[in-house]
Design a protein around this motif. Structure first.
Motif, PDB file in Angstrom:
ATOM      1  N   ILE A 151       0.829  -1.207   0.000  1.00  0.00           N
ATOM      2  CA  ILE A 151       0.000   0.000   0.000  1.00  0.00           C
ATOM      3  C   ILE A 151       0.861   1.254   0.000  1.00  0.00           C
ATOM      4  O   ILE A 151       0.543   2.244  -0.659  1.00  0.00           O
ATOM      5  CB  ILE A 151      -0.947   0.006   1.215  1.00  0.00           C
ATOM      6  N   LEU A 152       1.973   1.184   0.718  1.00  0.00           N
ATOM      7  CA  LEU A 152       2.877   2.337   0.739  1.00  0.00           C
ATOM      8  C   LEU A 152       3.377   2.662  -0.661  1.00  0.00           C
ATOM      9  O   LEU A 152       3.397   3.815  -1.079  1.00  0.00           O
ATOM     10  CB  LEU A 152       4.062   2.053   1.667  1.00  0.00           C
ATOM     11  N   GLY A 155       0.671   4.003  -2.752  1.00  0.00           N
ATOM     12  CA  GLY A 155       0.371   5.358  -2.324  1.00  0.00           C
ATOM     13  C   GLY A 155       1.344   6.365  -2.891  1.00  0.00           C
ATOM     14  O   GLY A 155       0.956   7.425  -3.376  1.00  0.00           O
ATOM     15  N   PHE A 159      -0.791   8.672  -5.420  1.00  0.00           N
ATOM     16  CA  PHE A 159      -1.168   9.963  -4.856  1.00  0.00           C
ATOM     17  C   PHE A 159      -0.688  11.120  -5.711  1.00  0.00           C
ATOM     18  O   PHE A 159      -1.352  12.151  -5.819  1.00  0.00           O
ATOM     19  CB  PHE A 159      -0.613  10.102  -3.434  1.00  0.00           C
ATOM     20  N   TYR A 183       9.839  12.525 -10.677  1.00  0.00           N
ATOM     21  CA  TYR A 183       9.113  12.150  -9.454  1.00  0.00           C
ATOM     22  C   TYR A 183       9.188  10.642  -9.240  1.00  0.00           C
ATOM     23  O   TYR A 183       9.535  10.172  -8.155  1.00  0.00           O
ATOM     24  CB  TYR A 183       7.649  12.581  -9.539  1.00  0.00           C
TER      25      TYR A 183
ATOM     26  N   LYS B  99     -10.676  10.062   5.376  1.00  0.00           N
ATOM     27  CA  LYS B  99     -11.059   9.850   3.988  1.00  0.00           C
ATOM     28  C   LYS B  99     -11.626  11.143   3.405  1.00  0.00           C
ATOM     29  O   LYS B  99     -11.386  11.500   2.258  1.00  0.00           O
ATOM     30  CB  LYS B  99     -12.129   8.754   3.949  1.00  0.00           C
ATOM     31  N   ARG B 103     -10.170  13.259   0.433  1.00  0.00           N
ATOM     32  CA  ARG B 103     -10.953  13.480  -0.782  1.00  0.00           C
ATOM     33  C   ARG B 103     -10.951  14.955  -1.175  1.00  0.00           C
ATOM     34  O   ARG B 103     -10.914  15.288  -2.353  1.00  0.00           O
ATOM     35  CB  ARG B 103     -12.384  13.002  -0.590  1.00  0.00           C
ATOM     36  N   ILE B 105      -8.557  16.885  -0.615  1.00  0.00           N
ATOM     37  CA  ILE B 105      -7.228  17.141  -1.164  1.00  0.00           C
ATOM     38  C   ILE B 105      -7.236  16.794  -2.648  1.00  0.00           C
ATOM     39  O   ILE B 105      -6.722  17.526  -3.487  1.00  0.00           O
ATOM     40  CB  ILE B 105      -6.152  16.300  -0.442  1.00  0.00           C
ATOM     41  N   ILE B 151       5.366  15.523  -1.444  1.00  0.00           N
ATOM     42  CA  ILE B 151       4.224  14.797  -2.011  1.00  0.00           C
ATOM     43  C   ILE B 151       4.335  13.305  -1.724  1.00  0.00           C
ATOM     44  O   ILE B 151       3.335  12.641  -1.450  1.00  0.00           O
ATOM     45  CB  ILE B 151       4.132  15.048  -3.527  1.00  0.00           C
ATOM     46  N   LEU B 152       5.549  12.797  -1.772  1.00  0.00           N
ATOM     47  CA  LEU B 152       5.741  11.377  -1.477  1.00  0.00           C
ATOM     48  C   LEU B 152       5.269  11.047  -0.069  1.00  0.00           C
ATOM     49  O   LEU B 152       4.569  10.065   0.151  1.00  0.00           O
ATOM     50  CB  LEU B 152       7.224  11.006  -1.639  1.00  0.00           C
ATOM     51  N   ALA B 154       3.215  12.796   1.816  1.00  0.00           N
ATOM     52  CA  ALA B 154       1.765  12.978   1.878  1.00  0.00           C
ATOM     53  C   ALA B 154       1.053  11.791   1.241  1.00  0.00           C
ATOM     54  O   ALA B 154       0.019  11.339   1.729  1.00  0.00           O
ATOM     55  CB  ALA B 154       1.368  14.272   1.177  1.00  0.00           C
ATOM     56  N   GLY B 155       1.621  11.289   0.170  1.00  0.00           N
ATOM     57  CA  GLY B 155       1.019  10.146  -0.511  1.00  0.00           C
ATOM     58  C   GLY B 155       1.031   8.895   0.335  1.00  0.00           C
ATOM     59  O   GLY B 155       0.034   8.189   0.439  1.00  0.00           O
ATOM     60  N   MET B 156       2.163   8.629   0.971  1.00  0.00           N
ATOM     61  CA  MET B 156       2.259   7.434   1.811  1.00  0.00           C
ATOM     62  C   MET B 156       1.215   7.461   2.913  1.00  0.00           C
ATOM     63  O   MET B 156       0.613   6.460   3.250  1.00  0.00           O
ATOM     64  CB  MET B 156       3.663   7.335   2.413  1.00  0.00           C
ATOM     65  N   ASN B 158      -1.639   9.638   3.144  1.00  0.00           N
ATOM     66  CA  ASN B 158      -3.028   9.841   2.733  1.00  0.00           C
ATOM     67  C   ASN B 158      -3.632   8.674   1.973  1.00  0.00           C
ATOM     68  O   ASN B 158      -4.807   8.357   2.131  1.00  0.00           O
ATOM     69  CB  ASN B 158      -3.146  11.103   1.870  1.00  0.00           C
ATOM     70  N   PHE B 159      -2.838   8.062   1.141  1.00  0.00           N
ATOM     71  CA  PHE B 159      -3.398   7.002   0.293  1.00  0.00           C
ATOM     72  C   PHE B 159      -3.970   5.859   1.135  1.00  0.00           C
ATOM     73  O   PHE B 159      -4.961   5.237   0.760  1.00  0.00           O
ATOM     74  CB  PHE B 159      -2.334   6.460  -0.660  1.00  0.00           C
ATOM     75  N   TYR B 160      -3.333   5.625   2.252  1.00  0.00           N
ATOM     76  CA  TYR B 160      -3.815   4.579   3.148  1.00  0.00           C
ATOM     77  C   TYR B 160      -5.273   4.816   3.542  1.00  0.00           C
ATOM     78  O   TYR B 160      -6.095   3.892   3.539  1.00  0.00           O
ATOM     79  CB  TYR B 160      -2.932   4.542   4.391  1.00  0.00           C
ATOM     80  N   LEU B 162      -7.363   7.015   1.957  1.00  0.00           N
ATOM     81  CA  LEU B 162      -8.151   7.118   0.730  1.00  0.00           C
ATOM     82  C   LEU B 162      -8.622   5.758   0.255  1.00  0.00           C
ATOM     83  O   LEU B 162      -9.763   5.573  -0.145  1.00  0.00           O
ATOM     84  CB  LEU B 162      -7.301   7.750  -0.373  1.00  0.00           C
ATOM     85  N   ALA B 163      -7.725   4.815   0.297  1.00  0.00           N
ATOM     86  CA  ALA B 163      -8.019   3.495  -0.266  1.00  0.00           C
ATOM     87  C   ALA B 163      -8.455   2.512   0.812  1.00  0.00           C
ATOM     88  O   ALA B 163      -8.434   1.309   0.611  1.00  0.00           O
ATOM     89  CB  ALA B 163      -6.799   2.976  -1.018  1.00  0.00           C
TER      90      ALA B 163
END
Lengths: 198, 198
Positions: A151-152, A155, A159, A183, B99, B103, B105, B151-152, B154-156, B158-160, B162-163
Motif C-alpha cells: 500500500i505504501l 500510495g 497519490f 518524481y 477519507k 478526498r 485534497i 508529495i511522497l 503525503a502520498g504514503m 493519505n493514500f492509506y 483514501l483506499a
DNA sequence: GTCTATATTGCGATAGAC
DNA sequence: GTCTATCGCAATATAGAC
C-alpha cells in the motif's frame, strides 16, 4: 465515417469524466463536446452509466501491461519500478487518465466494483509477491509487513496523480514544475533505500 | 434539546458524505438518517452546500493540530511523524474523517477551494521546510527534490486512508487486518530510511 | 443514423399550516 | 421549530419523424 460519432463521444466522455467525475458531467455536455446529439449516447452505449463503464474499462486496461505473466519473472525491485512506470505511461498518454484509474481505486463506481476489484487484486498480488520475494532473497528488510508495504508503494505512486491538480499549483514561487519521470525516479530511489536490507 | 436536531443532521451528513461523496447523497437521505425532516436542512444550514461546507470545515479543523506554531520548532523527522500522527488521530476519532480530508485534497469542492488551498498550502510549507531543514542539517540526502519529497510523504500517509475500503478487503486470506498505528510506524521507518543521508 | 420533442424522475428549496 | 405539500429545475432516457 459512420463510427466516427461513437468514437468522438467516447473521447469526449473520457476527458470530461476524468476532469470532473461522473456526477458533474451531463450527457448533453458530452454530446456538445463531441459535436453530436445527446440521444446518440443512448443509441451507441445504452445509457450514461454504460458509457462510463466503457470509458473506465478502456482506461484501466492500461494496467494490463503490468499484468503480463512475464512481469512475475523480473527481479523484485524491477517489478516495483514497472508498476510505477506503467502508471506513468498511462498518465503520459493523456494527463487525465491516471487520475481516472486512481479515482476508481479510491471509490469504485457501484456497477464496476467487480471489475475493479478483480484488477486491483491481481495488481496487489504481483506487488505482494515481489515484496515477499525480495525479503526471501535477502534484498529487503525482514521486518516488513507485506500488505502495508504494498500500500505504501501504491500510495507513493498513485497519490501523485490523484493530487495532480493540487500540487501542480502549490509552491508556485519556485521555478519549474515537477516532471513525472523525475518524481517516479525519486520515489523509487527513496522507497528502495527505505526497504533495503542493510 | 432544541439544538439536538441540528447536531444530528450534521452528524448524519458527515457519515454519508464521507462514505459516498457530495453528489451521491441527497438531503432527504441525510434527514432520514438523522430522523429529522429534510426542510430542517434549509432551516439550520441554508442549503445542502452550506451544510457540506460546515461538515468539511469541521473535519479539516483536525489539521490545525499540525499547524500549531510550535510544530516548526521540532526536529525535521519529528515534523514528518507529527503529520502522519495527526491524520491518524483524525481517522481514529471517526473512521470516515481522514477519507474526507483526503478526498478534499484530491478534488476540492468548488465552494471550498479557497479554504482548502489555504490549509494545504500551510501544511505543505511546514513539510517542505522540514525537508529543507533536514537536508541543511545533513540528516537527509542532498539530492532530494523538496516538492516531490513532500508529495511522497503525503502520498504514503493519505493514500492509506483514501483506499481504506479497498485494501481492507484485499488479501483476505491472511489473518488479521493492518492496524493504523503499525502502518504509520512502518511508513515512517521506510520513508526516513529512504531519505536519510549515509 | 440522426434529430426534435417529450416523458419521467429525482433533486434542492420553500411557502405556509401548526 | 417542525411538518406537509409543492414548485421549479435539470437530468436521463426514449418515442417517433426524417
Amino acid at each position: 465515417m459512420e463510427q466516427e460519432n461513437k468514437e468522438r463521444l467516447l473521447k469526449a466522455a473520457t476527458g470530461l469524466f476524468a476532469e470532473a467525475g461522473y456526477d458533474k458531467v451531463s450527457i448533453r455536455q458530452i454530446a456538445d463536446k463531441a459535436g453530436a446529439n445527446s440521444a446518440m449516447i443512448s443509441y451507441y452505449f445504452g445509457s450514461k452509466e454504460k458509457l462510463y463503464r466503457e470509458v473506465v474499462m478502456e482506461q484501466v486496461r492500461g494496467l494490463d501491461h503490468f499484468l503480463r505473466p512475464a512481469i512475475r519473472k523480473l527481479a523484485p525491485e524491477k517489478i516495483l519500478e514497472c508498476y510505477a512506470l506503467t502508471l506513468q505511461a498511462i498518465h503520459a498518454e493523456h494527463p487525465a487518465m491516471a487520475k481516472f484509474v486512481s479515482r476508481e481505486i479510491v471509490q469504485p463506481s457501484p456497477s464496476m466494483k467487480w471489475f475493479i476489484r478483480e484488477k486491483l487484486q491481481a495488481v496487489y498480488e504481483i506487488l505482494a509477491e515481489a515484496i515477499a520475494c525480495g525479503i526471501a532473497q535477502g534484498k529487503f528488510r525482514e521486518d516488513l509487513e507485506i500488505r502495508s508495504t504494498v500500500i505504501l508503494w501504491a500510495g507513493m505512486v498513485n497519490f501523485y496523480y490523484l493530487a495532480y491538480n493540487i500540487h501542480s499549483k502549490l509552491d508556485e514561487v519556485s521555478a519549474g514544475k515537477i516532471v513525472d519521470k523525475d518524481y517516479i525516479a525519486q520515489a523509487l530511489r527513496i522507497f528502495l533505500a527505505g526497504i533495503e536490507r542493510r
